[in-house]
Motif scaffolding. Structure first.
Motif, PDB file in Angstrom:
ATOM      1  N   UNK A  65       0.857  -1.191   0.000  1.00 45.08           N
ATOM      2  CA  UNK A  65       0.000   0.000   0.000  1.00 45.08           C
ATOM      3  C   UNK A  65       0.886   1.231   0.000  1.00 45.08           C
ATOM      4  N   UNK A  66       0.792   2.017  -1.070  1.00 42.88           N
ATOM      5  CA  UNK A  66       1.619   3.212  -1.216  1.00 42.88           C
ATOM      6  C   UNK A  66       0.739   4.436  -0.952  1.00 42.88           C
ATOM      7  N   UNK A  67       0.936   5.130   0.183  1.00 47.49           N
ATOM      8  CA  UNK A  67       0.065   6.253   0.509  1.00 47.49           C
ATOM      9  C   UNK A  67       0.246   7.432  -0.458  1.00 47.49           C
ATOM     10  N   UNK A  68      -0.851   8.161  -0.687  1.00 46.60           N
ATOM     11  CA  UNK A  68      -0.790   9.353  -1.552  1.00 46.60           C
ATOM     12  C   UNK A  68       0.174  10.357  -0.939  1.00 46.60           C
ATOM     13  N   UNK A  69       0.984  10.973  -1.789  1.00 51.08           N
ATOM     14  CA  UNK A  69       1.899  12.020  -1.335  1.00 51.08           C
ATOM     15  C   UNK A  69       3.200  11.496  -0.750  1.00 51.08           C
ATOM     16  N   UNK A  70       3.357  10.179  -0.699  1.00 49.08           N
ATOM     17  CA  UNK A  70       4.593   9.638  -0.117  1.00 49.08           C
ATOM     18  C   UNK A  70       5.705   9.583  -1.158  1.00 49.08           C
ATOM     19  N   UNK A  71       6.933   9.555  -0.668  1.00 45.56           N
ATOM     20  CA  UNK A  71       8.054   9.098  -1.492  1.00 45.56           C
ATOM     21  C   UNK A  71       8.325   7.695  -0.976  1.00 45.56           C
ATOM     22  N   UNK A  72       7.958   6.719  -1.774  1.00 43.91           N
ATOM     23  CA  UNK A  72       7.923   5.338  -1.304  1.00 43.91           C
ATOM     24  C   UNK A  72       9.103   4.568  -1.867  1.00 43.91           C
ATOM     25  N   UNK A  73       9.952   4.106  -0.992  1.00 39.92           N
ATOM     26  CA  UNK A  73      11.133   3.361  -1.423  1.00 39.92           C
ATOM     27  C   UNK A  73      10.835   1.871  -1.470  1.00 39.92           C
ATOM     28  N   UNK A  74      11.137   1.274  -2.590  1.00 38.55           N
ATOM     29  CA  UNK A  74      10.905  -0.156  -2.773  1.00 38.55           C
ATOM     30  C   UNK A  74      12.276  -0.798  -2.797  1.00 38.55           C
ATOM     31  N   UNK A  75      12.566  -1.484  -1.699  1.00 37.60           N
ATOM     32  CA  UNK A  75      13.946  -1.823  -1.402  1.00 37.60           C
ATOM     33  C   UNK A  75      14.138  -3.328  -1.400  1.00 37.60           C
TER      34      UNK A  75
END
Ligand SMILES: Nc1ncnc2c1ncn2[C@@H]1O[C@H](COP(=O)(O)OP(=O)(O)OP(=O)(O)O)[C@@H](O)[C@H]1O
Length: 348
Positions: A65-75
């Motif tokens: 789940x990637x929240x709106x407005x996030x900078x989401x790192x997929x590591x």
């Protein structure tokens, strides 16, 4: 710079099924026209699974789940399934099982409406070497039916400027360095305002200065309200730029959440600086501190449950001269090691 057309092939139309044969969980009964804002995330996957034809299980039951407005790192280390996941998010390959929603719409079914709102840089940009950087972008933009030709030149110039390629705009792309090609791919993703940017290893091939510039750019884009999903095998990169992260290992999700919480999940390190290291180590052990190690004037151990003031008082009472006593914050790497019991392979 993947051609959007590859993602627009007709899906089979059947709802994706979870491995147990249950209908898709996310959005059951919800009309497709629901605004993304009513959904929990800009990207939501449930039970997402990909088994390649050779039998390789590359992604195994992923709930992201990637929240709106996030900078989401997929590591994750090399081969952990990041690129395979991203290709499913963008509708470039079909999942074996599970569901993907991007901007509230199912993929790959809604690719035609979703993809124009998504800027993507996946597996390095496809460039025409015989064209200049600028002409590559003009051509790329012309292939996009949603792009306004009247603003094309201005948008291309702005995108080149944004990624620091304005001065090299007239140079043929085949003369670009790997880093410049990467920037040109990013510029292509930025030709239109996007609600979501999906970047697969965006700093690959860049020198440290180039990496810093891309990180700054990502922060600026996020400040403008764009959600950024970026994959990386570099832990410190994720710590520096991301608000949220998910950690993959061998196709499975190990953990996801705000970066600060992930790092806090690991316990950190008690560090005592003292010229009396041997005595300090003895006292700490007597206090029940685990994993005590002395190295020069630095004695470390697991942070104790008790008040640090008590620890300091006990050391001083035993004649240990304390120069410093602190609990070093755990890094994401500590968290990763704690969660998986493995080191993080940063090679490659
Ligand atoms: N087209 C394919 N056919 C068969 N197996 C594949 C294919 N693409 C990837 N794999 C395998 O699936 C697994 C996951 O690969 P993937 O490229 O998704 O990982 P990754 O985390 O993106 O790694 P990297 O950082 O090296 O790109 C690996 O074992 C890989 O060898």
């Amino acid at each position: 710079m993947d051609e959007p057309s590859t993602a627009e092939r007709d899906p089979d139309g059947a709802p994706a099924r979870a491995p147990d044969g249950a209908p898709e969980r996310d959005g059951v009964g919800a009309p497709e026209g629901d605004p993304a804002e009513t959904r929990p995330g800009v990207i939501v996957t449930r039970g997402l699974t990909k088994r390649y034809r050779g039998g390789q299980l590359a992604v195994d039951g992923l709930d992201l789940t990637v929240p709106a407005g996030s900078v989401f790192g997929f590591l994750g280390p090399n081969g952990s399934g990041k690129t395979t996941t991203i290709r499913m998010l963008m509708g470039l390959i079909e999942p074996t099982a599970g569901t993907v929603r991007v901007l509230g719409r199912p993929m790959p079914r809604a690719a035609r409406t979703v993809l124009p709102q998504v800027g993507a840089l996946i597996e390095g940009p496809a460039l025409y070497g015989f064209l200049s950087g600028r002409d590559n972008l003009l051509r790329y933009d012309a292939a996009d039916p949603t792009a306004d030709p009247r603003t094309r030149r201005a948008r291309v110039a702005a995108a080149l400027d944004r990624v620091g390629l304005a001065a090299a705009a007239a140079k043929k792309a085949r003369a670009y360095s790997l880093g410049m090609k990467q920037r040109l791919g990013l510029a292509a993703a930025l030709l239109q305002p996007r609600r979501l940017l999906v970047l697969d290893e965006p700093t690959n091939g860049l020198d440290p200065q180039g990496m810093r510039e891309i990180r700054t750019l990502v922060r600026e884009l996020a400040a403008d309200g764009t959600t950024v999903f970026l994959s990386s095998h570099l832990l410190d990169e994720i710590e520096q730029v991301c608000t949220h992260a998910a950690v993959m290992a061998q196709g499975r999700l190990v953990v996801q959440g705000p970066v600060a919480d992930l790092a806090a999940g690991a316990r950190g390190l008690l560090v005592v600086t003292t010229p009396d290291a041997a005595d300090a180590a003895r006292v700490l052990k007597e206090l029940g501190v685990a994993d005590v190690t002395a190295d020069g004037d630095r004695v470390t151990g697991e942070p104790p449950e008790r008040d640090l003031a008590e620890v300091t008082a006990a050391l001083v009472a035993e004649g240990v001269r304390v120069r410093g006593l602190t609990v070093e914050r755990a890094s994401l790497e500590d968290a990763f090691v704690a969660l998986t019991g493995e080191g993080f392979d940063v090679a490659g």
